[in-house]
Write a protein that holds these residues in place. Sequence first.
Motif, PDB file in Angstrom:
ATOM      1  N   LEU A  11      22.538  -6.226  19.746  1.00 50.26           N
ATOM      2  CA  LEU A  11      21.557  -6.174  20.820  1.00 50.26           C
ATOM      3  C   LEU A  11      20.262  -6.916  20.694  1.00 50.26           C
ATOM      4  CD1 LEU A  11      20.778  -4.880  23.537  1.00 50.26           C
ATOM      5  CD2 LEU A  11      19.843  -2.938  22.434  1.00 50.26           C
ATOM      6  N   ARG A  12      19.970  -7.621  21.759  1.00 53.94           N
ATOM      7  CA  ARG A  12      18.665  -8.321  21.723  1.00 53.94           C
ATOM      8  C   ARG A  12      17.933  -8.189  23.055  1.00 53.94           C
ATOM      9  NH1 ARG A  12      15.891 -13.023  22.905  1.00 53.94           N
ATOM     10  NH2 ARG A  12      14.176 -13.508  21.042  1.00 53.94           N
ATOM     11  N   ALA A  13      16.726  -7.871  23.105  1.00 53.15           N
ATOM     12  CA  ALA A  13      16.055  -7.520  24.364  1.00 53.15           C
ATOM     13  C   ALA A  13      14.616  -8.196  24.153  1.00 53.15           C
ATOM     14  CB  ALA A  13      15.854  -6.084  25.137  1.00 53.15           C
ATOM     15  N   SER A  14      14.177  -8.801  25.254  1.00 54.68           N
ATOM     16  CA  SER A  14      12.757  -9.466  25.071  1.00 54.68           C
ATOM     17  C   SER A  14      12.292  -9.051  26.550  1.00 54.68           C
ATOM     18  CB  SER A  14      12.845 -10.840  24.622  1.00 54.68           C
ATOM     19  OG  SER A  14      13.525 -11.545  25.490  1.00 54.68           O
ATOM     20  N   THR A  15      10.896  -8.920  26.493  1.00 51.96           N
ATOM     21  CA  THR A  15      10.104  -9.269  28.045  1.00 51.96           C
ATOM     22  C   THR A  15       8.738  -9.404  27.841  1.00 51.96           C
ATOM     23  OG1 THR A  15       9.713  -7.629  29.687  1.00 51.96           O
ATOM     24  CG2 THR A  15       9.474  -6.645  27.513  1.00 51.96           C
ATOM     25  N   ARG A  16       7.977  -9.739  28.516  1.00 55.04           N
ATOM     26  CA  ARG A  16       6.707 -10.024  28.840  1.00 55.04           C
ATOM     27  C   ARG A  16       6.099  -8.827  29.633  1.00 55.04           C
ATOM     28  NH1 ARG A  16       3.614 -13.489  32.253  1.00 55.04           N
ATOM     29  NH2 ARG A  16       1.917 -14.394  31.302  1.00 55.04           N
ATOM     30  N   VAL A  17       4.952  -8.391  28.903  1.00 53.81           N
ATOM     31  CA  VAL A  17       4.157  -7.493  29.753  1.00 53.81           C
ATOM     32  C   VAL A  17       2.715  -7.800  29.867  1.00 53.81           C
ATOM     33  CG1 VAL A  17       3.755  -4.781  29.827  1.00 53.81           C
ATOM     34  CG2 VAL A  17       6.048  -5.679  28.808  1.00 53.81           C
ATOM     35  N   LEU A  18       1.955  -7.580  30.969  1.00 55.51           N
ATOM     36  CA  LEU A  18       0.724  -7.791  31.183  1.00 55.51           C
ATOM     37  C   LEU A  18       0.074  -6.326  31.289  1.00 55.51           C
ATOM     38  CD1 LEU A  18       0.663 -10.518  33.954  1.00 55.51           C
ATOM     39  CD2 LEU A  18       0.264 -10.794  31.688  1.00 55.51           C
ATOM     40  N   LEU A  19      -0.789  -6.258  30.169  1.00 56.80           N
ATOM     41  CA  LEU A  19      -1.568  -4.900  29.852  1.00 56.80           C
ATOM     42  C   LEU A  19      -2.868  -4.959  31.136  1.00 56.80           C
ATOM     43  CD1 LEU A  19      -1.566  -4.495  26.261  1.00 56.80           C
ATOM     44  CD2 LEU A  19      -0.167  -3.548  27.849  1.00 56.80           C
ATOM     45  N   LEU A  20      -3.034  -3.853  31.235  1.00 58.17           N
ATOM     46  CA  LEU A  20      -4.510  -3.352  32.278  1.00 58.17           C
ATOM     47  C   LEU A  20      -4.261  -4.055  33.422  1.00 58.17           C
ATOM     48  CD1 LEU A  20      -6.907  -3.958  29.434  1.00 58.17           C
ATOM     49  CD2 LEU A  20      -5.867  -1.936  30.100  1.00 58.17           C
ATOM     50  N   ASN A  64      -2.285  -3.657  37.648  1.00 51.36           N
ATOM     51  CA  ASN A  64      -1.561  -2.571  38.299  1.00 51.36           C
ATOM     52  C   ASN A  64      -0.199  -2.874  38.697  1.00 51.36           C
ATOM     53  OD1 ASN A  64      -1.349  -0.361  39.967  1.00 51.36           O
ATOM     54  ND2 ASN A  64      -2.378  -1.286  41.730  1.00 51.36           N
ATOM     55  N   ALA A  65       0.645  -2.337  37.978  1.00 51.95           N
ATOM     56  CA  ALA A  65       2.200  -2.383  38.134  1.00 51.95           C
ATOM     57  C   ALA A  65       2.662  -3.736  38.247  1.00 51.95           C
ATOM     58  CB  ALA A  65       2.590  -1.584  39.592  1.00 51.95           C
ATOM     59  N   PRO A  66       2.516  -4.466  37.387  1.00 54.54           N
ATOM     60  CA  PRO A  66       2.755  -5.881  37.187  1.00 54.54           C
ATOM     61  C   PRO A  66       4.510  -6.264  37.262  1.00 54.54           C
ATOM     62  CG  PRO A  66       2.255  -5.519  35.151  1.00 54.54           C
ATOM     63  CD  PRO A  66       2.021  -4.244  36.136  1.00 54.54           C
ATOM     64  N   THR A  67       4.772  -7.100  38.141  1.00 58.55           N
ATOM     65  CA  THR A  67       6.026  -7.462  38.095  1.00 58.55           C
ATOM     66  C   THR A  67       6.588  -8.474  36.870  1.00 58.55           C
ATOM     67  OG1 THR A  67       6.235  -7.814  40.454  1.00 58.55           O
ATOM     68  CG2 THR A  67       8.121  -8.697  39.236  1.00 58.55           C
ATOM     69  N   THR A  68       7.623  -7.996  36.088  1.00 57.68           N
ATOM     70  CA  THR A  68       7.957  -8.693  34.717  1.00 57.68           C
ATOM     71  C   THR A  68       9.509  -8.837  34.619  1.00 57.68           C
ATOM     72  OG1 THR A  68       7.816  -8.488  32.541  1.00 57.68           O
ATOM     73  CG2 THR A  68       8.254  -6.422  33.550  1.00 57.68           C
ATOM     74  N   TRP A  69       9.998  -9.167  33.600  1.00 55.65           N
ATOM     75  CA  TRP A  69      11.380  -9.520  33.521  1.00 55.65           C
ATOM     76  C   TRP A  69      11.837  -8.957  32.079  1.00 55.65           C
ATOM     77  CZ3 TRP A  69      11.913 -12.364  29.151  1.00 55.65           C
ATOM     78  CH2 TRP A  69      10.908 -13.019  28.872  1.00 55.65           C
ATOM     79  N   ILE A  70      12.950  -8.506  31.752  1.00 54.95           N
ATOM     80  CA  ILE A  70      13.486  -8.130  30.603  1.00 54.95           C
ATOM     81  C   ILE A  70      14.864  -8.989  30.473  1.00 54.95           C
ATOM     82  CG2 ILE A  70      14.626  -6.480  29.079  1.00 54.95           C
ATOM     83  CD1 ILE A  70      13.007  -4.513  30.678  1.00 54.95           C
ATOM     84  N   GLU A  71      14.819  -9.761  29.267  1.00 57.40           N
ATOM     85  CA  GLU A  71      16.013 -10.672  28.913  1.00 57.40           C
ATOM     86  C   GLU A  71      16.777  -9.705  27.852  1.00 57.40           C
ATOM     87  OE1 GLU A  71      17.114 -15.094  27.227  1.00 57.40           O
ATOM     88  OE2 GLU A  71      15.033 -14.440  27.684  1.00 57.40           O
ATOM     89  N   VAL A  72      18.109  -9.689  28.027  1.00 60.48           N
ATOM     90  CA  VAL A  72      18.879  -8.752  27.208  1.00 60.48           C
ATOM     91  C   VAL A  72      20.095  -9.484  27.099  1.00 60.48           C
ATOM     92  CG1 VAL A  72      20.257  -6.709  26.857  1.00 60.48           C
ATOM     93  CG2 VAL A  72      18.152  -6.578  28.362  1.00 60.48           C
ATOM     94  N   SER A  73      20.609  -9.529  25.735  1.00 63.82           N
ATOM     95  CA  SER A  73      21.862 -10.125  25.131  1.00 63.82           C
ATOM     96  C   SER A  73      22.504  -9.188  24.197  1.00 63.82           C
ATOM     97  CB  SER A  73      21.429 -11.568  24.454  1.00 63.82           C
ATOM     98  OG  SER A  73      20.726 -11.439  23.659  1.00 63.82           O
ATOM     99  N   ALA A  74      23.707  -9.357  24.185  1.00 63.39           N
ATOM    100  CA  ALA A  74      24.518  -8.487  23.176  1.00 63.39           C
ATOM    101  C   ALA A  74      25.839  -9.335  22.962  1.00 63.39           C
ATOM    102  CB  ALA A  74      24.769  -7.038  23.746  1.00 63.39           C
ATOM    103  N   ALA A  75      26.256  -9.077  21.898  1.00 62.74           N
ATOM    104  CA  ALA A  75      27.832  -9.654  21.151  1.00 62.74           C
ATOM    105  C   ALA A  75      28.892  -9.040  22.173  1.00 62.74           C
ATOM    106  CB  ALA A  75      27.980  -9.535  20.104  1.00 62.74           C
ATOM    107  N   GLU A  76      28.566  -7.666  22.320  1.00 66.92           N
ATOM    108  CA  GLU A  76      29.639  -6.974  23.175  1.00 66.92           C
ATOM    109  C   GLU A  76      29.162  -5.557  23.523  1.00 66.92           C
ATOM    110  OE1 GLU A  76      34.364  -5.874  22.331  1.00 66.92           O
ATOM    111  OE2 GLU A  76      32.894  -5.102  20.596  1.00 66.92           O
TER     112      GLU A  76
END
Length: 964
Positions: A258-267, A269-281
Amino acid sequence: MSRWSQLCAQTVRLGLSWAGSFVLWTVWLGLCILLALQIYIVSANELALPEFVLRRLEEKLAGSGLRATFSRTSFDPVGRVLMENVALSLPAYAEPVVTARAVFVQFNPLMLVVGQVEPLEIRIMGASVAVPAMLSTTGRPVELVTDLDATLEPGEKAFVIRQLSTRVAGVAVSAHGTVLLPRRTTATPLNIGETLTREFPKVARQALAWSQEVERFEDPKINLDLAPSESGATSINVTLLAPAARLDEPAAVYVTTLRASTRVLLLENAPTTWIEVSAAEIKVGNDVAIHRIHANVYGRLQANGLKFDMREVALTADAVRAAGIPLSAISAQLFPRPYPFFEVIAAAKLFDEPLSVSGHTDPLAGTANVILQGDLSPRVLDALSERLEVRVQRFFDFESLAIDRAEVRLGENWAFEKLLASVRVDGINAFGVRMTDGMAVVELDPQRFYAPEAFARVGDNFASGSYEQNFSTLEFRFLLAGQLRPLAISPWFREWWPNFFQQLEFPAAPPEASVDVRGFWKEGHRTSVFVQADALKPIIRGADFDRVRTRLFIRPGFIDGLDVMGFRPEGDVRGRFTYVIDQDASKWRSLDLAIDSSVDLAIASKIVGPMLIPVLEPFQLTAVPRLTVAGRFTGPGAPEGVHRKVQVDARTVGGFRFYNFPLQDVSFRATLDDDDLTVEEVEAVFAGGASSGRAQITGLTSERRLGFDVQIRDASLGQVTSTLQSFLAHQKGQPAPIPGKFVQEKANVRLDFAASAEGRYNDPFSFRGAGNATLQGAELGEVSLLGALSELLSFTTLRFNTAQTNFRIDGAKLVFSEVKLQGANAAIDARGTYALDHRDLDFNAKLFPFQESENVFKSVVGAVLSPLSNVFEVKLSGSLDKPEWALLLGPTNFLRSLASDALEGKGLPAADPAANTPPTPANSAPPDSTAPAPAPGSSEPEPPVSDLPGEATVRFSEPSAYVP
């Protein structure tokens, strides 16, 4: 200048000199002390932290709302401060929340000199963060962060994390980068302690809850990369790595690599973000496996930063196997509606065939409702067969299938529930019937296959309709309409179907048909078929028709022709039939039929088949008859054995032969009862006269017997004689004789005739019976009493125009017990025989010349000769063509004449006791009185009208005198 003034000036100069020397020596002294101190510090390497610095740090932390304790502190000459066993506490909790084995702080030494404590670098070693006991679910402090090592560079607006490594709830975390600090205002100074005191309980509880979720990951690692964003907030790139992860509720999910990555903006108000996820199975339960998955998850991180609201998932995967059905080259978009339900838009390959997919699914529960478009591989039937535990290919298979629209419903744990599809198919194999192409609307569930709309083509056959199949009971139903050759669907039925329909050929085009088939697979005896067909140019049992229409009800071993109509140029055939087969014994049981026909007799015989041949074979017609046939045939499979009973009502115009006996314009009823054939209600034209009667043939073998009853009215004696001679010659296998003088001369003699007889059919001289006849005509006969003189005295020539007789048929002889001939000038009473085999006459007759004359001269002669008339006897011999008349004159005859015929003359035939009695059933019966009487309505081979002269159209309007 006064002396005082000078003195004052010198004093000032001296004081200034002394002051300057003091300052100089003081500076030098300070420099020396400082040099000595520096030399000490350099040589010492570690000094005790000045009290004022320690107090200043404590005051700074206390101003932030934190309380710190140290077991030991020291600093070095370059401004680095070491604090050992550091403990930080919040005012609300007695236990420290942060502990560290050591903390290095780098200060600016010059700022320390002036009392400013501003760290340039902070190094933390062996730190940990603990949740106080009062916040823990166990009632004891719980270490949430352990083994924290970090290098920090504080700043006015940001601090830099040069290096950070720790374990948070068992997760290895590493971080580096720059963290922007929030702006401080004089009105609201930052109070770190107050903020921590307020937020720490919430963060601690959520961290504890999250720590339980961490247990689902195997050796997880998180890397944080912090950097300022263009918006001015801190951006954190988070990367999670784990060799495996497991989820037990609500469904068993297992993820590898499993590999997951994301970008978060601190401080923010509820920012839009994404999470990239990959897995072998990813494995969901035991039935779903996703290989090499890559997903981008879009959503909003809530303000507390601890909850993520998913908005969209863009997903790709190399392969998915769900419920035994493999997908590959998958790309999809998923939209939570709401979680864990997802709306899906996807494209994939199912068994290497492209598909577009839309629908919704709950991956946790393992449910889905999917709409498909594209192509379907035949290998999908293997997966369905495995899932349903029924080999679907036995019922339906194909080479290629295009899905216009299909909806698939999967229940919990990806269990197949239903398939709704509109498809186009090529290379169909429907239970052994191969179809070129087709289309269908299909409904499939684990219990039922239903196609409410279907179209299929088999060469030039095509049909549209519906199909329904129950997998548990194996009950099915076809509803088809189109052009279909019945043999094309033979595999759907047992051998009785092709055995019946192979008698039908459709060379021009398949018949237009409507078919309703119901039954149970594996139980052919429970199958029924209703067929309505309309065929052009069919061939039925070798008989060709312009058109045939029929309605059939068929069950295994049972075919009911509810309505059959066949059309030919000369007429049509209409009727119905019922055909029953004993399937267990593979033998036919019965055939019931009712037919009205106006086609050629040979065509009617072919249609019904061999069973009707014995009935129709005796008949030969020159014109198309009108037939009504009704009968029942039982075969070797019937409990009662092989029997047949058929009734044929026929009417024809023109030539007609019954067992080669010629008639004209015949109507009759023939009944065949096993080997007995009865022909009755016969009406016909024979030898120019009307005839009627009945006949019975017993036994259709070489020993068959014929009994007949016949009446002929106003027939030509010449034609009767000629016809009988030709018929008898044919029976013997001889050519027909040339009509003789008798036939020619008696053409105008009219015959009324009635006879009854019985005998062997193949032996015309074996008949026994009786009859009577009346002949009328000027050419009936004449006798020249005076020989050549009669040509001069014409009144001496005896002419006869009426004859009446009763006779007995006795094998090869006709025995005439009484013959009366009358004419204008004479009368004859005779008795005798006629040999049918040699055609010889043997008669003795009494002549009464001039008895009936009205001529005066002849009356006088008659009166003179009257005493002699009673003693005149005539001997008639020879043949019909050359009869020989001779007068018998002798004492004996004379005496017998005087005795009023008391004695019978020598040379005359013995009188029959019943000679003067008209034939009746009693006295006309043949010697074999034990022969069974012909049953009314029973059908037997046609009797040739015994050995009587004449030709008959047989009509049995009333019983005759003959009783077999």
